[in-house]
Design a protein around this motif. Structure first.
Motif, PDB file in Angstrom:
ATOM      1  N   HIS A  21      16.622  20.747  15.370  1.00 20.64           N
ATOM      2  CA  HIS A  21      16.088  20.399  16.689  1.00 20.64           C
ATOM      3  C   HIS A  21      16.744  19.110  17.198  1.00 20.64           C
ATOM      4  CE1 HIS A  21      13.308  19.287  19.888  1.00 20.64           C
ATOM      5  NE2 HIS A  21      13.030  18.179  19.236  1.00 20.64           N
ATOM      6  N   SER A  22      16.862  18.126  16.339  1.00 24.98           N
ATOM      7  CA  SER A  22      17.465  16.843  16.733  1.00 24.98           C
ATOM      8  C   SER A  22      18.919  17.017  17.152  1.00 24.98           C
ATOM      9  CB  SER A  22      17.353  15.829  15.591  1.00 24.98           C
ATOM     10  OG  SER A  22      15.999  15.514  15.358  1.00 24.98           O
ATOM     11  N   LEU A  23      19.644  17.869  16.463  1.00 21.05           N
ATOM     12  CA  LEU A  23      21.028  18.146  16.868  1.00 21.05           C
ATOM     13  C   LEU A  23      21.066  18.845  18.224  1.00 21.05           C
ATOM     14  CD1 LEU A  23      22.663  19.322  13.499  1.00 21.05           C
ATOM     15  CD2 LEU A  23      22.657  17.028  14.518  1.00 21.05           C
ATOM     16  N   GLY A  24      20.123  19.754  18.448  1.00 21.13           N
ATOM     17  CA  GLY A  24      20.045  20.422  19.748  1.00 21.13           C
ATOM     18  C   GLY A  24      19.737  19.445  20.868  1.00 21.13           C
ATOM     19  N   VAL A  25      18.815  18.512  20.629  1.00 25.43           N
ATOM     20  CA  VAL A  25      18.472  17.506  21.645  1.00 25.43           C
ATOM     21  C   VAL A  25      19.665  16.587  21.871  1.00 25.43           C
ATOM     22  CG1 VAL A  25      16.926  15.584  22.227  1.00 25.43           C
ATOM     23  CG2 VAL A  25      16.006  17.651  21.157  1.00 25.43           C
ATOM     24  N   ARG A  26      20.333  16.200  20.798  1.00 23.56           N
ATOM     25  CA  ARG A  26      21.540  15.364  20.907  1.00 23.56           C
ATOM     26  C   ARG A  26      22.563  16.008  21.841  1.00 23.56           C
ATOM     27  NH1 ARG A  26      25.367  16.130  16.016  1.00 23.56           N
ATOM     28  NH2 ARG A  26      25.600  18.052  17.219  1.00 23.56           N
ATOM     29  N   ASP A  27      22.863  17.284  21.579  1.00 26.34           N
ATOM     30  CA  ASP A  27      23.889  17.982  22.362  1.00 26.34           C
ATOM     31  C   ASP A  27      23.445  18.187  23.805  1.00 26.34           C
ATOM     32  OD1 ASP A  27      25.331  18.026  20.014  1.00 26.34           O
ATOM     33  OD2 ASP A  27      24.918  20.149  19.592  1.00 26.34           O
ATOM     34  N   GLU A  28      22.190  18.574  23.986  1.00 24.85           N
ATOM     35  CA  GLU A  28      21.676  18.796  25.341  1.00 24.85           C
ATOM     36  C   GLU A  28      21.630  17.490  26.123  1.00 24.85           C
ATOM     37  OE1 GLU A  28      20.688  21.050  28.492  1.00 24.85           O
ATOM     38  OE2 GLU A  28      21.338  21.765  26.535  1.00 24.85           O
ATOM     39  N   ALA A  29      21.207  16.409  25.480  1.00 23.80           N
ATOM     40  CA  ALA A  29      21.152  15.106  26.155  1.00 23.80           C
ATOM     41  C   ALA A  29      22.553  14.654  26.574  1.00 23.80           C
ATOM     42  CB  ALA A  29      20.496  14.074  25.243  1.00 23.80           C
ATOM     43  N   ALA A  30      23.528  14.839  25.707  1.00 24.71           N
ATOM     44  CA  ALA A  30      24.905  14.454  26.045  1.00 24.71           C
ATOM     45  C   ALA A  30      25.427  15.283  27.220  1.00 24.71           C
ATOM     46  CB  ALA A  30      25.809  14.603  24.824  1.00 24.71           C
ATOM     47  N   ARG A  31      25.133  16.584  27.230  1.00 23.01           N
ATOM     48  CA  ARG A  31      25.562  17.448  28.353  1.00 23.01           C
ATOM     49  C   ARG A  31      24.908  17.008  29.660  1.00 23.01           C
ATOM     50  NH1 ARG A  31      25.635  21.618  24.487  1.00 23.01           N
ATOM     51  NH2 ARG A  31      23.450  22.120  24.766  1.00 23.01           N
ATOM     52  N   MET A  32      23.593  16.727  29.600  1.00 19.28           N
ATOM     53  CA  MET A  32      22.907  16.302  30.821  1.00 19.28           C
ATOM     54  C   MET A  32      23.406  14.947  31.292  1.00 19.28           C
ATOM     55  SD  MET A  32      18.986  17.569  30.901  1.00 19.28           S
ATOM     56  CE  MET A  32      18.502  17.475  29.210  1.00 19.28           C
ATOM     57  N   ALA A  33      23.698  14.053  30.370  1.00 19.39           N
ATOM     58  CA  ALA A  33      24.218  12.730  30.750  1.00 19.39           C
ATOM     59  C   ALA A  33      25.532  12.890  31.501  1.00 19.39           C
ATOM     60  CB  ALA A  33      24.400  11.860  29.510  1.00 19.39           C
ATOM     61  N   GLU A  34      26.377  13.752  31.015  1.00 17.98           N
ATOM     62  CA  GLU A  34      27.651  13.995  31.689  1.00 17.98           C
ATOM     63  C   GLU A  34      27.416  14.603  33.074  1.00 17.98           C
ATOM     64  OE1 GLU A  34      31.506  16.717  30.810  1.00 17.98           O
ATOM     65  OE2 GLU A  34      30.811  15.438  29.160  1.00 17.98           O
TER      66      GLU A  34
END
Length: 188
Positions: A21-34
């Motif tokens: 879950h934490s890896l999924g949030v990491r990746d999703e957060a980075a995509r949204m930040a971009e």
């Protein structure tokens, strides 16, 4: 501590499903930040570490509260499932070496939100509820909104959180109410 070291340490601290879950949030957060023009590095770290206190046993929580001199307010104690967020910010600072207050706040408020959420706060809050492993009624709506407008997604995520807690007849943390009231005030 670099990102690779953080991830390795987190992997040892969390159960398999929570780590994924934490890896999924990491990746999703980075995509949204971009997508929305936030700092992708900060989003990556905040997303990765947002649940670093989630798998603690009650005695470990008590020990950390004492060690770090943290005094949870009454509502946080009554809403025990949200305690991992402020504890996570403390762990991120003291055990992962995170000093950036914006990252620490995004971790601290990822469960209850607050008034005056920053863009990074909103990104981590939304990434937590929309990462690919999440599957619940309403998640697809938040995902569709998050693809276009961070504020619309945030409003819907807070609305769903409030509705969920009301249906369960559980306490709603005052920060969540403050967040909702701010959302409504800005709409007027």
């Amino acid at each position: 501590m670099n990102k690779k070291e953080m991830q390795s340490k987190l992997h040892k601290a969390l159960k398999k499903k929570r780590f994924e879950h934490s890896l999924g949030v990491r990746d999703e957060a980075a995509r949204m930040a971009e997508r929305f023009g936030a700092d992708t590095e900060k989003a990556y770290i905040a997303g990765l570490l947002h649940d670093c206190a989630k798998c603690l046993k009650p005695e470990e929580e008590k020990e950390l509260i004492t060690r770090y001199g943290y005094e949870p307010d009454e509502m946080t104690r009554l809403c025990h499932p949200v305690l991992h967020a402020p504890l996570g910010a403390l762990i991120a600072r003291h055990e992962y070496g995170v000093e950036d207050e914006e990252i620490l706040d995004a971790i601290r408020y990822h469960t209850v939100a607050r008034a005056d959420m920053t863009l990074l706060d909103k990104i981590v809050y939304i990434a937590d509820v929309t990462e690919p492993n999440r599957d619940y009624d309403g998640v697809e709506l938040i995902r569709r909104l998050a693809a276009k407008n961070i504020d619309d997604a945030y409003r819907e995520a807070v609305r769903q959180a409030l509705t969920h807690n009301i249906k369960k007849e559980t306490i709603i943390h005052p920060n969540t109410l403050d967040a909702w009231n701010e959302i409504c005030r800005k709409k007027l």
